[in-house]
Design a protein around this motif. Structure first.
Motif, PDB file in Angstrom:
ATOM      1  N   PHE A   1       4.356   6.504  -9.508  1.00 12.41           N
ATOM      2  CA  PHE A   1       3.106   5.754  -9.305  1.00 12.41           C
ATOM      3  C   PHE A   1       3.115   4.980  -7.979  1.00 12.41           C
ATOM      4  O   PHE A   1       4.158   4.505  -7.531  1.00 12.41           O
ATOM      5  N   CYS A   2       1.913   4.870  -7.403  1.00 11.30           N
ATOM      6  CA  CYS A   2       1.736   4.061  -6.191  1.00 11.30           C
ATOM      7  C   CYS A   2       0.485   3.213  -6.368  1.00 11.30           C
ATOM      8  O   CYS A   2      -0.409   3.563  -7.150  1.00 11.30           O
ATOM      9  N   ALA A   3       0.433   2.117  -5.621  1.00 15.18           N
ATOM     10  CA  ALA A   3      -0.738   1.239  -5.704  1.00 15.18           C
ATOM     11  C   ALA A   3      -1.953   1.894  -5.048  1.00 15.18           C
ATOM     12  O   ALA A   3      -3.093   1.654  -5.440  1.00 15.18           O
ATOM     13  N   ALA A   4      -1.714   2.729  -4.033  1.00 15.63           N
ATOM     14  CA  ALA A   4      -2.785   3.480  -3.366  1.00 15.63           C
ATOM     15  C   ALA A   4      -2.143   4.712  -2.753  1.00 15.63           C
ATOM     16  O   ALA A   4      -0.934   4.731  -2.531  1.00 15.63           O
ATOM     17  N   LYS A   5      -2.944   5.715  -2.503  1.00 12.92           N
ATOM     18  CA  LYS A   5      -2.379   6.945  -1.929  1.00 12.92           C
ATOM     19  C   LYS A   5      -2.504   6.883  -0.403  1.00 12.92           C
ATOM     20  O   LYS A   5      -3.613   6.725   0.134  1.00 12.92           O
ATOM     21  N   CYS A   6      -1.398   7.000   0.297  1.00  8.39           N
ATOM     22  CA  CYS A   6      -1.439   6.999   1.761  1.00  8.39           C
ATOM     23  C   CYS A   6      -2.021   8.335   2.237  1.00  8.39           C
ATOM     24  O   CYS A   6      -1.733   9.378   1.648  1.00  8.39           O
ATOM     25  N   PRO A   7      -2.819   8.324   3.315  1.00  6.62           N
ATOM     26  CA  PRO A   7      -3.567   9.534   3.682  1.00  6.62           C
ATOM     27  C   PRO A   7      -2.712  10.686   4.222  1.00  6.62           C
ATOM     28  O   PRO A   7      -3.223  11.788   4.408  1.00  6.62           O
ATOM     29  N   TYR A   8      -1.429  10.420   4.484  1.00  5.66           N
ATOM     30  CA  TYR A   8      -0.564  11.484   5.014  1.00  5.66           C
ATOM     31  C   TYR A   8       0.385  12.033   3.946  1.00  5.66           C
ATOM     32  O   TYR A   8       1.156  12.951   4.182  1.00  5.66           O
ATOM     33  N   CYS A   9       0.329  11.463   2.719  1.00  6.58           N
ATOM     34  CA  CYS A   9       1.398  11.686   1.750  1.00  6.58           C
ATOM     35  C   CYS A   9       1.125  12.874   0.836  1.00  6.58           C
ATOM     36  O   CYS A   9       0.055  12.966   0.233  1.00  6.58           O
ATOM     37  N   ASP A  10       2.116  13.765   0.738  1.00  6.99           N
ATOM     38  CA  ASP A  10       1.974  14.862  -0.227  1.00  6.99           C
ATOM     39  C   ASP A  10       3.076  14.794  -1.296  1.00  6.99           C
ATOM     40  O   ASP A  10       3.406  15.788  -1.918  1.00  6.99           O
ATOM     41  N   PHE A  11       3.643  13.605  -1.485  1.00  7.36           N
ATOM     42  CA  PHE A  11       4.666  13.438  -2.534  1.00  7.36           C
ATOM     43  C   PHE A  11       4.003  13.435  -3.907  1.00  7.36           C
ATOM     44  O   PHE A  11       2.794  13.260  -4.019  1.00  7.36           O
ATOM     45  N   ASN A  12       4.827  13.552  -4.930  1.00  8.12           N
ATOM     46  CA  ASN A  12       4.300  13.482  -6.291  1.00  8.12           C
ATOM     47  C   ASN A  12       4.068  12.015  -6.661  1.00  8.12           C
ATOM     48  O   ASN A  12       4.896  11.382  -7.302  1.00  8.12           O
ATOM     49  N   SER A  13       2.942  11.490  -6.185  1.00 14.32           N
ATOM     50  CA  SER A  13       2.632  10.077  -6.440  1.00 14.32           C
ATOM     51  C   SER A  13       1.194   9.965  -6.933  1.00 14.32           C
ATOM     52  O   SER A  13       0.313  10.685  -6.458  1.00 14.32           O
ATOM     53  N   HIS A  14       0.975   9.077  -7.881  1.00 14.45           N
ATOM     54  CA  HIS A  14      -0.313   8.983  -8.560  1.00 14.45           C
ATOM     55  C   HIS A  14      -0.737   7.519  -8.648  1.00 14.45           C
ATOM     56  O   HIS A  14       0.111   6.644  -8.813  1.00 14.45           O
TER      57      HIS A  14
ATOM     58  N   GLY B   1      10.295   7.673  -5.314  1.00  9.82           N
ATOM     59  CA  GLY B   1       8.941   7.773  -5.824  1.00  9.82           C
ATOM     60  C   GLY B   1       8.023   8.545  -4.896  1.00  9.82           C
ATOM     61  O   GLY B   1       8.502   9.278  -4.030  1.00  9.82           O
ATOM     62  N   GLY B   2       6.731   8.266  -5.096  1.00  8.74           N
ATOM     63  CA  GLY B   2       6.089   7.104  -5.685  1.00  8.74           C
ATOM     64  C   GLY B   2       6.629   5.772  -5.115  1.00  8.74           C
ATOM     65  O   GLY B   2       7.224   5.731  -4.055  1.00  8.74           O
ATOM     66  N   THR B   3       6.399   4.744  -5.881  1.00 10.71           N
ATOM     67  CA  THR B   3       6.808   3.408  -5.463  1.00 10.71           C
ATOM     68  C   THR B   3       7.610   2.742  -6.580  1.00 10.71           C
ATOM     69  O   THR B   3       7.034   2.064  -7.448  1.00 10.71           O
ATOM     70  N   PRO B   4       8.923   2.916  -6.591  1.00 11.44           N
ATOM     71  CA  PRO B   4       9.729   2.307  -7.648  1.00 11.44           C
ATOM     72  C   PRO B   4       9.653   0.785  -7.671  1.00 11.44           C
ATOM     73  O   PRO B   4       9.920   0.177  -8.713  1.00 11.44           O
TER      74      PRO B   4
ATOM     75  N   GLY C   1      -2.763   3.726   6.326  1.00 10.75           N
ATOM     76  CA  GLY C   1      -3.216   3.433   4.961  1.00 10.75           C
ATOM     77  C   GLY C   1      -2.243   2.573   4.170  1.00 10.75           C
ATOM     78  O   GLY C   1      -2.293   2.549   2.937  1.00 10.75           O
ATOM     79  N   ARG C   2      -1.383   1.855   4.867  1.00 14.60           N
ATOM     80  CA  ARG C   2      -0.398   1.046   4.153  1.00 14.60           C
ATOM     81  C   ARG C   2      -1.035  -0.256   3.665  1.00 14.60           C
ATOM     82  O   ARG C   2      -1.965  -0.778   4.291  1.00 14.60           O
ATOM     83  N   LEU C   3      -0.504  -0.786   2.579  1.00 14.17           N
ATOM     84  CA  LEU C   3      -1.106  -1.982   1.980  1.00 14.17           C
ATOM     85  C   LEU C   3      -0.472  -3.270   2.500  1.00 14.17           C
ATOM     86  O   LEU C   3      -0.942  -4.355   2.202  1.00 14.17           O
TER      87      LEU C   3
HETATM   88  S1  SF4 Z   1       4.832   7.805  -2.117  1.00 15.81           S
HETATM   89 FE1  SF4 Z   1       4.949   6.427  -0.363  1.00 15.81          FE
HETATM   90  S2  SF4 Z   1       3.779   7.491   1.234  1.00 15.81           S
HETATM   91 FE2  SF4 Z   1       3.213   8.432  -0.734  1.00 15.81          FE
HETATM   92  S3  SF4 Z   1       1.382   7.347  -1.416  1.00 15.81           S
HETATM   93 FE3  SF4 Z   1       3.141   6.310  -2.309  1.00 15.81          FE
HETATM   94  S4  SF4 Z   1       3.628   4.656  -0.867  1.00 15.81           S
HETATM   95 FE4  SF4 Z   1       2.324   6.114   0.206  1.00 15.81          FE
END
Ligand code: SF4
Length: 406
Positions: free
Chosen positions: A38-51, A89-92, A160-162
């Protein structure tokens, strides 16, 4: 800060890896990777498995699912002595310290976890997240890796960082006070970035860093907002030539300050390398737990690749039904293992042990191909049984690996 260059930082001069870096003994360790998706917001460059889940997350439900999947993974791996643990993560750093502590307890109950091994948690430097640092330390985390990404507000906003620069500086200071080890990431080759601007930002980063920095080139990944903007001509990033210049600059500046690159994007004072990531690059075993985690485990049936369901809610459902969220466990052929060893190991400054590669593949590397790559300055031989990429080879690593793997 020690600004004198390390005596063994001349990449092109050949020789062995620095003495103080844990030597490649052929036993690369057993790591545990725990993915918090999980992340608080999705960064516009990120293709990780984050929601992003605005409705909130039931952390207790995830703790029980992690506990179950850890037990299932233990059945697959058999008894092991863990050499590192990594929350990625995501954002642990959105996890509560209690969640981190409960998951660490489950890891300790499943495998032998020696006192003092590296336990890393990836964190974002917002003030809220930095406020949890002491709790993570109490839970057993002894290293943080922070996603700082830029040291100026305009670029942080564009990425797009918070967090802003002031928060990043504060979080870096706090991390240095609380954790025995810390690292942070920066992204370079950003839109409109010049070599001069990057050089001074990097100098500042080195003055703030303890002993480890991860420095990644911005890549435009399909499916991200940046990809659409780039395609439409609305996002201009440095071309290949400038990117190569920035890469070389990064390598030189870090080396001059005693943080040589030990991997394509990772720089550390000798001895301060990430033990967990070294396990990946030295092609060791690791259990990948949590939504969308990948693993490599040596079992009685041979080395297997594991992958879990990526969507968090679907992963929870699978764990409830089956006791784990694994959707893939496939045996790796000897050739696949040899290819993976090459792919991972050539990222490292120490390169790969050819004896180990031969033992896996059952053959020697093609002499004509290695000679060709050596002649063109892409790889170099280190003694009789090691090769590594040169800095020029690192720039075209995928092509070098493809050439050697055939
Ligand atoms: S995993 Fe990192 S880069 Fe990707 S949306 Fe989350 S904070 Fe942003």
């Amino acid at each position: 800060m020690n600004t004198s260059p390390h005596p063994d930082t001349n990449f092109a001069a050949g020789g062995s890896a620095p003495d103080s870096m844990a030597p490649d003994t052929g036993k690369p360790g057993f790591g545990i990777y725990l993915h918090w998706p999980f992340c608080a917001a999705k960064c516009p460059y990120c293709d990780f498995n984050s929601h992003v889940r605005h409705a909130g997350i039931d952390q207790q439900a995830y703790v029980s699912a992690f506990q179950q999947e850890i037990a299932a993974m233990r059945l697959l791996s058999g008894p092991q002595v863990v050499t590192s643990i990594f929350f990625g993560g995501g954002t642990p750093s959105l996890m509560s310290p209690d969640t981190v502590g409960a998951i660490l307890d489950a890891v300790r109950a499943a495998w032998v976890v020696p006192e003092g091994i590296e336990i890393t948690l990836e964190a974002n430097p917002s003030s809220v997240e930095a406020g949890r640092f002491r709790g993570y330390r109490q839970a057993g985390v002894n290293r943080v890796s922070m996603g700082v990404q830029a040291l100026n507000d305009a670029d942080l906003k564009r990425l797009g960082r918070l967090h802003d620069r002031a928060e990043a500086l504060k979080a870096i200071g706090l991390a240095r006070d609380i954790f025995p080890r810390m690292s942070f990431d920066l992204i370079y080759a950003r839109p409109d970035q010049t070599a001069d601007a990057w050089a001074s930002e990097l100098e500042e980063a080195i003055s703030l860093a303890a002993d480890h920095l991860s420095l990644y080139q911005l890549t435009i990944e399909e499916g991200t907002p940046f990809y659409g903007l780039h395609k439409a001509g609305k996002l201009i990033v440095p071309d290949g030539e400038l990117s190569a210049e920035l890469y070389e600059l990064t390598r030189q500046v870090c080396e001059r300050h005693g943080l040589p690159a030990y991997e394509v994007s990772n720089h550390a004072r000798p001895g301060a390398e990430s033990r967990h990531n070294l396990t990946y690059w030295r092609y060791g075993d690791y259990a990948g737990i949590g939504p969308g985690a990948h693993g490599r485990l040596s079992t009685k049936a041979g080395k297997i690749a594991t992958a879990t369901e990526r969507t968090p809610e679907q992963w929870l459902k699978l764990v409830a039904e089956n006791g784990h969220g694994m959707i893939e466990t496939s045996e790796l052929s000897a050739t696949e293992q040899a290819d993976e060893l090459l792919l991972m190991g050539l990222r490292l400054r120490e390169g790969i042990d050819l004896k180990r590669w031969r033992a896996l593949s059952g053959r020697d590397l093609d002499r004509d191909r290695t000679d060709f790559l050596i002649h063109h300055g892409m790889i170099e031989q280190m003694g009789t049984d090691r090769i590594r990429c040169t800095p020029a080879g690192m720039l075209v690593l995928d092509a070098v690996v493809a050439d050697l793997a055939i």
